[in-house]
Design a protein around this motif. Structure first.
Motif, short mmCIF file in Angstrom:
data_model
loop_
_atom_site.label_atom_id
_atom_site.label_comp_id
_atom_site.label_asym_id
_atom_site.label_seq_id
_atom_site.Cartn_x
_atom_site.Cartn_y
_atom_site.Cartn_z
N ARG A 1 -17.59 -0.73 5.36
CA ARG A 1 -17.37 -2.16 5.44
C ARG A 1 -16.60 -2.59 4.30
NH1 ARG A 1 -22.61 -5.23 7.81
NH2 ARG A 1 -22.75 -4.28 10.04
N ALA A 2 -17.04 -2.06 3.04
CA ALA A 2 -16.62 -2.37 1.93
C ALA A 2 -14.96 -2.03 1.72
CB ALA A 2 -17.33 -1.45 0.79
N PHE A 3 -14.85 -0.81 2.35
CA PHE A 3 -13.28 -0.38 2.20
C PHE A 3 -12.52 -1.46 3.13
CE2 PHE A 3 -10.02 1.87 4.58
CZ PHE A 3 -9.32 2.52 3.58
N PHE A 4 -12.85 -1.71 4.32
CA PHE A 4 -12.02 -2.46 4.95
C PHE A 4 -11.79 -3.81 4.48
CE2 PHE A 4 -13.23 0.42 8.67
CZ PHE A 4 -11.88 0.81 8.90
N ARG A 5 -12.82 -4.45 3.76
CA ARG A 5 -12.78 -6.02 3.16
C ARG A 5 -11.88 -5.72 1.99
NH1 ARG A 5 -19.40 -6.30 2.58
NH2 ARG A 5 -19.84 -6.91 4.68
N THR A 6 -11.95 -4.66 1.25
CA THR A 6 -11.03 -4.43 0.12
C THR A 6 -9.51 -4.29 0.41
OG1 THR A 6 -12.73 -3.38 -1.19
CG2 THR A 6 -10.75 -3.06 -2.14
N ALA A 7 -9.43 -3.35 1.62
CA ALA A 7 -8.20 -3.03 2.03
C ALA A 7 -7.32 -4.49 2.48
CB ALA A 7 -8.15 -2.23 3.12
N TYR A 8 -8.09 -5.33 3.13
CA TYR A 8 -7.60 -6.51 4.02
C TYR A 8 -7.33 -7.36 2.77
CZ TYR A 8 -7.90 -4.55 8.51
OH TYR A 8 -7.63 -3.87 9.81
N LEU A 9 -8.27 -7.53 1.79
CA LEU A 9 -8.08 -8.48 0.67
C LEU A 9 -7.08 -8.08 -0.38
CD1 LEU A 9 -9.42 -11.40 -0.35
CD2 LEU A 9 -11.04 -9.76 -1.76
N MET A 10 -6.86 -6.80 -0.47
CA MET A 10 -5.66 -6.67 -1.52
C MET A 10 -4.42 -7.35 -1.53
SD MET A 10 -6.07 -2.60 -1.77
CE MET A 10 -4.73 -2.64 -3.14
N PRO A 11 -3.73 -7.74 -0.43
CA PRO A 11 -2.65 -8.63 -0.51
C PRO A 11 -2.70 -9.86 -1.09
CG PRO A 11 -2.85 -7.50 1.68
CD PRO A 11 -4.10 -7.20 1.09
N ASN A 12 -3.90 -10.48 -1.01
CA ASN A 12 -4.09 -11.91 -1.52
C ASN A 12 -4.43 -11.67 -3.01
OD1 ASN A 12 -6.72 -14.02 -2.22
ND2 ASN A 12 -5.19 -14.63 -0.91
N ILE B 1 6.52 -11.27 -5.48
CA ILE B 1 6.18 -9.82 -5.38
C ILE B 1 6.40 -9.39 -3.98
CG2 ILE B 1 5.27 -7.90 -6.38
CD1 ILE B 1 4.48 -9.36 -8.85
N GLY B 2 5.10 -9.99 -3.47
CA GLY B 2 5.07 -9.46 -2.04
C GLY B 2 6.18 -9.68 -1.10
N GLY B 3 6.83 -10.97 -1.31
CA GLY B 3 8.16 -11.35 -0.41
C GLY B 3 9.00 -10.38 -0.65
N TYR B 4 9.52 -9.99 -1.82
CA TYR B 4 10.50 -8.75 -2.19
C TYR B 4 10.14 -7.52 -1.84
CZ TYR B 4 12.78 -12.30 -5.32
OH TYR B 4 13.49 -13.54 -5.79
N ILE C 1 8.67 -14.38 7.98
CA ILE C 1 8.00 -15.31 7.13
C ILE C 1 6.63 -15.57 7.66
CG2 ILE C 1 7.55 -17.60 6.43
CD1 ILE C 1 10.94 -17.98 6.59
N ILE C 2 6.21 -15.76 8.88
CA ILE C 2 5.00 -15.64 9.40
C ILE C 2 4.09 -14.43 9.24
CG2 ILE C 2 3.71 -15.89 11.40
CD1 ILE C 2 4.55 -18.38 10.64
N ILE C 3 5.02 -13.49 9.47
CA ILE C 3 4.12 -11.79 9.00
C ILE C 3 3.88 -11.98 7.75
CG2 ILE C 3 4.75 -9.47 8.96
CD1 ILE C 3 6.36 -9.97 11.55
N VAL C 4 4.72 -12.27 6.93
CA VAL C 4 4.56 -12.07 5.46
C VAL C 4 3.30 -13.15 4.98
CG1 VAL C 4 5.32 -12.14 3.08
CG2 VAL C 4 6.81 -11.25 5.06
N SER C 5 3.51 -14.36 5.40
CA SER C 5 2.56 -15.21 4.91
C SER C 5 0.93 -14.98 5.60
CB SER C 5 2.98 -16.46 5.55
OG SER C 5 4.13 -17.01 5.14
N THR C 6 1.09 -14.47 6.72
CA THR C 6 -0.33 -14.03 7.29
C THR C 6 -0.67 -12.82 6.59
OG1 THR C 6 0.45 -14.88 9.56
CG2 THR C 6 -1.35 -13.26 9.61
N TRP C 7 0.20 -11.83 6.26
CA TRP C 7 -0.22 -10.48 5.57
C TRP C 7 -1.00 -10.96 4.34
CZ3 TRP C 7 1.94 -9.18 1.12
CH2 TRP C 7 1.62 -8.02 0.43
N GLY C 8 -0.62 -11.95 3.55
CA GLY C 8 -1.01 -12.47 2.18
C GLY C 8 -2.14 -13.44 2.04
#
Length: 293
Positions: A102-113, A119-122, A159-166
């Motif tokens: 659980r901790a791994f998945f939480r960290t993995a999905y939270l990292m883009p935030n 930077i994420g956009g570029y 734009i939607i993909i990147v915004s959602t990812w972040g």
């Protein structure tokens, strides 16, 4: 050691004072002064300016580019709020249903935030202009062979993909906290009565996390109306002005070309009023729904 109510309030105020001062200086004061400058012809640099009343707001009425950016922003808001919340809730339920990592998945999905969306956009520009074509040419993924940045239709999807990812990781954490607050006894009782996983979620979990849905919808709504960094780094508002959000329109009015800071702050005031009205409606609807449940 006992404290009187008055002394306790003073201590609490002392603790929140740094955050309160930061809010007053960097949020509230600029907002109020911006309303004043929207009634002037200030260019943002000159020491002198004139009070012109509501002339800036009258000019906004005939500004087609501004209203086109409002229209695009509203479209973006609807799509982003729905997709980000649905995906975040799905991931929260999925992660809470697994027993390991659980901790791994939480960290993995939270990292883009944790990454600046500039930077994420570029980073995603490289993905959309290099990686997708490589996969299409060498791995047979022809559906990726699109002009993700140059075509208005696909650039909106990008734009939607990147915004959602972040943002989905942040919303996911809020939903996880809400799900963990649902009494386990209720879920177990429903399971013993023969309810399956979907019925447990629909009749117990979902109604009891309405407060989290209100918070996440409110956050996503405000973030979507203020979107700037993703679009600025990904498409720059292009092609042409097809993906120009209202925040980018205001930015260009205030800092590019024929600088009209007073006019830009007038646009900001209009945006504030739109967001304020929609937020009030959204909070009332969501709160009423919470009470009904």
């Amino acid at each position: 050691m006992m404290f009187t109510k008055q002394k306790e309030n003073r201590i609490l105020l002392l603790y929140v004072l740094p955050a309160l001062m930061t809010y007053l200086i960097f949020k509230l004061y600029p907002a109020i002064s911006g309303i004043y400058y929207s009634l002037t012809d200030w260019n943002g640099l000159s020491k002198t300016y004139q009070f012109i009343g509501f002339l800036n707001f009258q000019e906004i009425i005939t500004d087609r580019e501004f209203w086109a950016s409002i229209q695009f922003t509203l479209k973006y808001v609807v799509v982003f709020v729905v997709i980000s919340n649905v995906l975040a809730l799905f991931l929260a339920v999925l992660i809470e249903s697994v027993s390991r990592a659980r901790a791994f998945f939480r960290t993995a999905y939270l990292m883009p935030n944790m990454i600046s969306m500039i930077i994420g956009g570029y980073m995603w520009v490289f993905v959309f202009t290099r990686v997708t074509f490589y996969l299409a040419d060498n791995w047979g993924m022809a559906f990726l062979d699109k002009s993700w940045i140059g075509n208005p239709h696909y650039s909106f999807i990008a734009i939607i993909i990147v915004s959602t990812w972040g943002s989905v990781g942040y919303l996911m954490i809020i939903y996880i906290a809400a799900i963990q607050g649902v009494p386990v006894q209720l879920k177990e009782a429903a399971t013993l009565d023969g309810a399956n996983s979907w019925q447990v979620f629909k009749n117990i979990t979902f109604p009891m996390i309405q407060h989290a849905i209100t918070i996440c919808t409110f956050w996503a709504l405000n973030a979507a109306f203020q979107v700037f960094d993703v679009i600025y780094s990904l498409t720059g508002g292009g092609p042409g002005r097809a993906t120009q959000a209202v925040a980018l329109n205001i930015y260009e009015e205030a800092f590019k070309g024929n600088v009209k800071y007073g006019f830009a702050t007038a646009k900001s005031t209009v945006l504030f009023l739109i967001v304020f009205l929609i937020t009030i409606i959204q909070l009332r609807v969501m709160k009423r729904k919470e009470l009904e449940l």
